[in-house]
Enzyme design. Sequence first.
Site, PDB file in Angstrom:
ATOM      1  N   PRO A 570       0.803  -1.223   0.000  1.00 25.72           N
ATOM      2  CA  PRO A 570       0.000   0.000   0.000  1.00 25.72           C
ATOM      3  C   PRO A 570       0.842   1.282   0.000  1.00 25.72           C
ATOM      4  CG  PRO A 570      -1.020  -1.601   1.445  1.00 25.72           C
ATOM      5  CD  PRO A 570       0.308  -2.185   1.029  1.00 25.72           C
ATOM      6  N   ASP A 571       2.059   1.225   0.513  1.00 28.11           N
ATOM      7  CA  ASP A 571       2.901   2.424   0.555  1.00 28.11           C
ATOM      8  C   ASP A 571       3.140   3.010  -0.827  1.00 28.11           C
ATOM      9  OD1 ASP A 571       4.438   3.024   3.426  1.00 28.11           O
ATOM     10  OD2 ASP A 571       3.656   0.989   3.258  1.00 28.11           O
TER      11      ASP A 571
END
Length: 801
Positions: A570-571
């Site tokens: 997700p980063d």
Amino acid sequence: MTSRSQSFDHPLAGLRVLEAGDTLAAAYAGRLLADLGAEVVLLEAPEGDPFRTLGPFAKSVPDAERSASFAYFHAGKRSVVAEDPAVRLLAARADVLLRSTRDGSDLIGDDLVVELEAARPELVVVDLSTFGRTGRDGPHPTNDLLALAAGGLLSINSTTLRGPDPLPLRYRGELSSVHAACGAVLSLLGALVERRRSGLGQRLDVSLQASVASVLATAMSRYHYTGEMPVRQGNRSVGPWGFYPCRDGTVLMQITRDEEFRRLVTMLGSPDWGTLEIFETTAGRDENADVLDVFVGEHLAEFTLAEFLELASVHRIAAAPIHGARDILGWDHLAARGSLPPVALGGARGESLPVPGRPWRVDGTVPPPREAAPAHGEADASSLWSGPTDHPAGSGTPAERPLAGVRVVDLTWVWAGPFAAMQLAHLGADVVRVETGTRLETTRGLGPYADGIVGVDRSGYFNQYNQGKRGVALNLKTARGMELLRGLIATADVVIDNMSAGALARMGLPYETLKEINPRIVAVSMTGFGESGPYRDRTAYGSLIDALSGIASSNGDVRGGPTDLVMSLPDPMAGITTAIATVAALYQARACGEGVRVETAMFEACLAAFPWPVLYAGATGGEVPVIGNRDELASPHGTFRCAGDDEWVAIACEDDARFAALAVVLGSPELASDPRFATLAARRVHEDALEALVTRWTEQRTPAEAAKALQAKGVGAEAVARVDEVYRSPVLAARGFFPETVHAVIGPRRLPSVGWIASRSAMGPQGAAPALGQHTREVLTEILGLSDAELDALEREGVTV
């Protein structure tokens, strides 16, 4: 909504985009462009876009007009049938051509593109495919599984981190496709900035393989910096991190910094093991993760899930429950933020479904609603775009990089924020990374370290995701340090941070103050869960977003899950989404001369890119089927064991003709007429038996042998590449994907670049990451006009490094 807000909500209003594709990569790129205000026309085959048949379907009733995936990805677009004679005229009126097809058969062919470019030099052409077009003859198909295999992810990502027989695992929802889509939109924004300046368009060639290879956490830098091979079930660099059973459920917890670990030990009652020397440092906890997990697990098993989460919140420990799809729909945080707006279904008056909203906000307002997705072929191609374009091209001198002359003050940390700011540097901005010598940036203290030597300037984690920036170190706990920061902001075009909600305000820099300092500033803030809602103050790492957004629960071996995923992906998704929102806001700010506040949330960026939990729960009331590496639109589709130790080949068989070719390669042509396998629907019902037949064949061959035999018959196949093989990829070499940059401390190194290549503008790494404080004197002299004597005094006083 004010006209100002509308202009920033729709900075690409009037831009004409012809989406000539049938892939998720094209659909998500078009989704983002429509959310930016572009007029997107979907070019559909006579039988309709694949999302019309993919589902999930409202109330589980198959109907092309009731597909939740089509309703989401194509909301607000128009639809034209590809065989319409007027499509040629439509293409001639477009500002942007977006091309990507599953089988590589271009809906707008190269000959027509060349003709259009000659007639309209301002045209921008964006191509997305598995490997890109650079140095490769056509056709150029687009397949997520094969990109994940060739890009290295399948050699790392696994169905289990601790259990026996870990299997390669694809991300549910086409991770390479959505990253390529974001790269396409970001590079297109760069091309539009250049077009506004010079009047010239260009071609953008986006590779799914390169897109995924650029976001594999520390896998690439680990191999390049240390020679160590990242493998499935390898260490994660920080910890404790993982799934831990409580009395009545499972929690995901991630401890990254030493002070977080000390807070955890205190929260658990200061047990004796918490003071053991082997757990004092991040490196020690990583090396002894198996022992530490036992200790932590024994303590967490004494709590109920609610008890532990409440205590973790008080002690600022990053922890989260494992959400299923229905949990997301019922989450009060999303309701409070209006994160799941309804979209109307075609062909059913008054019927709608919740879908993820636009993953960025302007001036704190909820994004405007989307129009419904189009009926098949509802638009008259001959009458669309008949007037002049709203995005006239300029006539100036081209710049080497689109954002040349733009200055960014970068106040980000860890991965998502630095990744966002790095994209701006790739596009040519002067990104000034402001660090503090009083609290070391997290990733500077994490490995892998160059040549195995620990040092703040030797971290592959930091150096990969801060390429091309200048580094300034200020003590922001001093009045003079804050004064210098304000001076930098006063000269900047963008300030970006990813601190906790409200952190800049607590530092004395709320948005109102930023506007006073610099009325034209584009102020960008990325948080985990947004600036509002019950979860706004919670700690967020990518792993927690996986758990809360349904990514963990929708991934796993067939009929398995949830899965504790090895990387916090997700980063980078939040990072590149934030970069898109930033460049779009800057594009509009340059046009109107005003600044603006932009807000993104990691959670919402991932919901937008991986919408399947929301779509399934909203359409059917149920959970996302966990199907491993299988696919609703292809069979067989997965990774198959080959001869050797942990050797695999990825196979994607997308239609009946290719399955017949596969049957011939297997030496069993009669399988094509076997009732169990003659159609896609039949093959999916009998997938266990089919995969066993394929495995019997692949087990006798190396991955390269299997892939070569299948490719020769037109069947999609790729060996599952390890990281060292990705580094040696001739396809990536032809794209210049591993450029050499010279770091001030560790010398020349080759780290991953970007997923796109531009024909006119340089839009990739322009240098190595900075050493701590490397450019402090240079920047403060150049931008703020400080003298050598003043700089010497600042160093003596501990204000600068």
